[in-house]
Write a protein that holds these residues in place. Structure first.
Motif, PDB file in Angstrom:
ATOM      1  N   PHE A 146       0.804  -1.214   0.000  1.00 38.79           N
ATOM      2  CA  PHE A 146       0.000   0.000   0.000  1.00 38.79           C
ATOM      3  C   PHE A 146       0.838   1.266   0.000  1.00 38.79           C
ATOM      4  CE2 PHE A 146      -2.885  -3.129   2.060  1.00 38.79           C
ATOM      5  CZ  PHE A 146      -3.875  -3.112   1.099  1.00 38.79           C
ATOM      6  N   LEU A 147       2.135   1.155  -0.320  1.00 43.73           N
ATOM      7  CA  LEU A 147       2.998   2.323  -0.247  1.00 43.73           C
ATOM      8  C   LEU A 147       3.234   3.001  -1.593  1.00 43.73           C
ATOM      9  CD1 LEU A 147       5.671   1.190   2.366  1.00 43.73           C
ATOM     10  CD2 LEU A 147       3.531   2.419   2.714  1.00 43.73           C
ATOM     11  N   VAL A 148       2.618   2.516  -2.653  1.00 42.20           N
ATOM     12  CA  VAL A 148       2.697   3.211  -3.941  1.00 42.20           C
ATOM     13  C   VAL A 148       1.898   4.508  -3.834  1.00 42.20           C
ATOM     14  CG1 VAL A 148       2.127   3.134  -6.388  1.00 42.20           C
ATOM     15  CG2 VAL A 148       2.972   1.073  -5.230  1.00 42.20           C
ATOM     16  N   ALA A 162       6.185  -0.753  -3.758  1.00 42.24           N
ATOM     17  CA  ALA A 162       4.965  -0.966  -2.986  1.00 42.24           C
ATOM     18  C   ALA A 162       5.265  -1.311  -1.538  1.00 42.24           C
ATOM     19  CB  ALA A 162       4.128  -2.075  -3.620  1.00 42.24           C
ATOM     20  N   PHE A 163       6.529  -1.690  -1.254  1.00 39.82           N
ATOM     21  CA  PHE A 163       6.910  -2.061   0.108  1.00 39.82           C
ATOM     22  C   PHE A 163       7.990  -1.149   0.675  1.00 39.82           C
ATOM     23  CE2 PHE A 163       5.304  -5.816  -2.030  1.00 39.82           C
ATOM     24  CZ  PHE A 163       4.409  -6.328  -1.102  1.00 39.82           C
ATOM     25  N   LEU A 164       8.873  -0.656  -0.160  1.00 38.93           N
ATOM     26  CA  LEU A 164       9.964   0.259   0.163  1.00 38.93           C
ATOM     27  C   LEU A 164      11.062  -0.422   0.988  1.00 38.93           C
ATOM     28  CD1 LEU A 164       9.870   3.095  -0.995  1.00 38.93           C
ATOM     29  CD2 LEU A 164       9.668   3.974   1.339  1.00 38.93           C
ATOM     30  N   ALA A 214      13.810   7.876   4.516  1.00 36.80           N
ATOM     31  CA  ALA A 214      12.663   8.020   3.617  1.00 36.80           C
ATOM     32  C   ALA A 214      11.830   9.211   4.052  1.00 36.80           C
ATOM     33  CB  ALA A 214      11.814   6.751   3.614  1.00 36.80           C
ATOM     34  N   ASP A 215      11.066   9.719   3.090  1.00 37.69           N
ATOM     35  CA  ASP A 215      10.097  10.782   3.346  1.00 37.69           C
ATOM     36  C   ASP A 215       8.724  10.218   3.023  1.00 37.69           C
ATOM     37  OD1 ASP A 215       8.655  13.109   3.640  1.00 37.69           O
ATOM     38  OD2 ASP A 215       9.985  14.346   2.415  1.00 37.69           O
ATOM     39  N   SER A 229       6.044   8.402  -0.914  1.00 38.50           N
ATOM     40  CA  SER A 229       6.834   7.298  -0.390  1.00 38.50           C
ATOM     41  C   SER A 229       8.151   7.285  -1.141  1.00 38.50           C
ATOM     42  CB  SER A 229       6.083   5.972  -0.579  1.00 38.50           C
ATOM     43  OG  SER A 229       6.849   4.885  -0.151  1.00 38.50           O
ATOM     44  N   GLU A 230       9.157   7.933  -0.574  1.00 35.49           N
ATOM     45  CA  GLU A 230      10.388   8.168  -1.318  1.00 35.49           C
ATOM     46  C   GLU A 230      11.612   7.906  -0.457  1.00 35.49           C
ATOM     47  OE1 GLU A 230      12.600  11.937  -3.571  1.00 35.49           O
ATOM     48  OE2 GLU A 230      10.465  12.044  -3.042  1.00 35.49           O
ATOM     49  N   ILE A 231      12.496   7.037  -0.927  1.00 37.20           N
ATOM     50  CA  ILE A 231      13.783   6.835  -0.272  1.00 37.20           C
ATOM     51  C   ILE A 231      14.681   8.023  -0.593  1.00 37.20           C
ATOM     52  CG2 ILE A 231      15.841   5.388  -0.170  1.00 37.20           C
ATOM     53  CD1 ILE A 231      14.093   2.987  -0.757  1.00 37.20           C
TER      54      ILE A 231
END
Length: 410
Positions: free
Chosen positions: A23-25, A54-56, A68-69, A104-106
């Motif tokens: 659910f992280l997309v 989707a998982f990061l 991550a942000d 959801s960004e590294i």
């Protein structure tokens, strides 16, 4: 083996969510959904990166800390219950009824510092709030739970949120792996807290830990105190919820933190079945399940000048009573809001119980005595200053809370 088997069964009820997959997309269109609230956090993690966005991050142990942000959309309050994380039935979710990921960004360490500085600048209290999750949590579990706490406590406008997430497998059979991962991550948490303390924009730091996350937190603070002779001065408040820590070891950890340590608040529940399972497994009582009114705990609490929020008589969303600190509306609103927003709890002349009694006094007067007592129920708080300040009034209050608890929800 009885204790171990029971521990595995009970672990089914912990906060890890088996359906919380993918659910992280980010869903950019959800940003414009009417009535939704948005919570942003900076993440520091010792987890390995996942192959899918989707998982990061997964449950493996990374050699270096990653960042991550994250931005999470929370549905309108009218469409949800305080204390609950509304997982979508399937991706991407409906922002009107579900928690939805907006960002959801590294990012790099420098980018993380820049994002954190922006969040500090936006916060009213110039305070960092660090959340450390517990056993059986996937990455997305920790992100969504922290977002829920920030929103429901009202802390979000006042603090710059930092999630520290360590390598939990998110599996009920991985208790020992998770415990070792907690030890693996204590150096990284110590380093994170040091960096926050050195940041000139930050005025103070609060830490909220849950379950096994208490072990990571106490070990990181203990190491800091051993290295430097004290805990970093900006760390003013440490909140230990449902602590899965051996009681005897906890007393040693508190002692090592020294006289200049942060103010410590324990959130305990004597009927926490998950901690009962852990007690069976380790053959030792757990800090988060003690009865603060009986010996030897009562004397130790007074000696260590701890504050205790006793949640035993509060209802729970689940059979295992292991998440009341975040799930019970009265705790997360009346306690979480005041503490996380940076109200003074280190002033030894005013106990946390006194502070919360003052907060709830207006509600009791305006909506009636019975309703006021229900609102005040989370304030079954045991600390020496409150008892000295209120005396018979507090005793009468505690009797009322016990009566409400014995009669059950109305």
């Amino acid at each position: 083996m009885r204790g171990l088997g029971f521990a595995i069964i009970v672990a089914l009820g912990l906060s890890g969510c088996a359906s919380s997959e993918g659910f992280l997309v980010p869903v950019p269109s959800a940003a414009h959904a009417p009535g939704t609230s948005h919570v942003e956090m900076v993440v520091a993690t010792t987890r390995t990166k996942a192959e899918s966005r989707a998982f990061l991050f997964g449950g493996g142990r990374a050699p270096e800390v990653s960042f991550a942000d994250m931005v999470v959309s929370i549905p309108p309050d009218a469409n949800r219950k305080i204390g609950e994380v509304e997982w979508p039935r399937q991706p991407p979710g409906n922002p009107e009824t579900d928690f939805v990921t907006l960002k959801s960004e590294i990012i790099t360490m420098d980018q993380a510092k820049a994002s954190f500085s922006r969040l500090v600048d936006q916060s009213r209290e110039k305070q960092a709030l660090v959340f450390v999750h517990g056993f059986n949590n996937r990455y997305e579990d920790a992100v969504y739970r922290f977002a829920q706490i920030l929103h429901d406590s009202g802390a979000s406008p006042d603090v710059a949120p930092v999630l520290f997430t360590w390598p939990s497998k998110g599996k009920i059979s991985a208790y020992n792996y998770d415990r070792d991962s907690a030890n693996y991550s204590r150096d990284a948490l110590e380093a994170l807290l040091r960096d926050l303390d050195k940041n000139p924009e930050v005025k103070k730091i609060s830490v909220l830990a849950h379950s096994m996350g208490n072990w990571v937190t106490l070990e990181a603070l203990r190491q800091m105190a051993i290295r430097d002779g004290r805990v970093a001065p900006k760390i003013r408040l440490v909140m230990l919820a449902d602590a899965d820590v051996d009681v005897d070891i906890a007393w040693q950890q508190f002692a090592t933190l020294g006289p200049q340590r942060p103010h410590i608040v324990l959130f305990v529940s004597e009927n926490d079945r998950a901690l009962a399972a852990s007690r069976d497994l380790w053959e030792a009582p757990r800090l988060g399940a003690i009865d603060p009114n009986v010996e030897p705990y009562k004397s130790k609490i007074e000696q260590e000048q701890l504050s205790v929020v006793n949640m035993t008589r509060l209802p729970s969303h689940d059979f295992f009573n292991h998440g009341k600190f975040a799930e019970d509306p009265r705790v997360v609103e009346l306690i979480g809001r005041r503490i996380a927003a940076g109200q003074t709890l280190t002033d030894q002349r005013v106990g946390v119980g006194a502070r919360m009694m003052q907060v709830t006094a207006g509600a009791a007067g305006s909506v009636g005595n019975a309703a006021g007592l229900v609102l005040s129920a989370p304030v079954a708080i045991v600390d020496p200053e409150t008892r000295n300040g209120f005396g018979d009034q507090l005793n009468q209050f505690n009797q009322s809370v016990r009566q409400i608890g014995s009669s059950g929800p109305q």
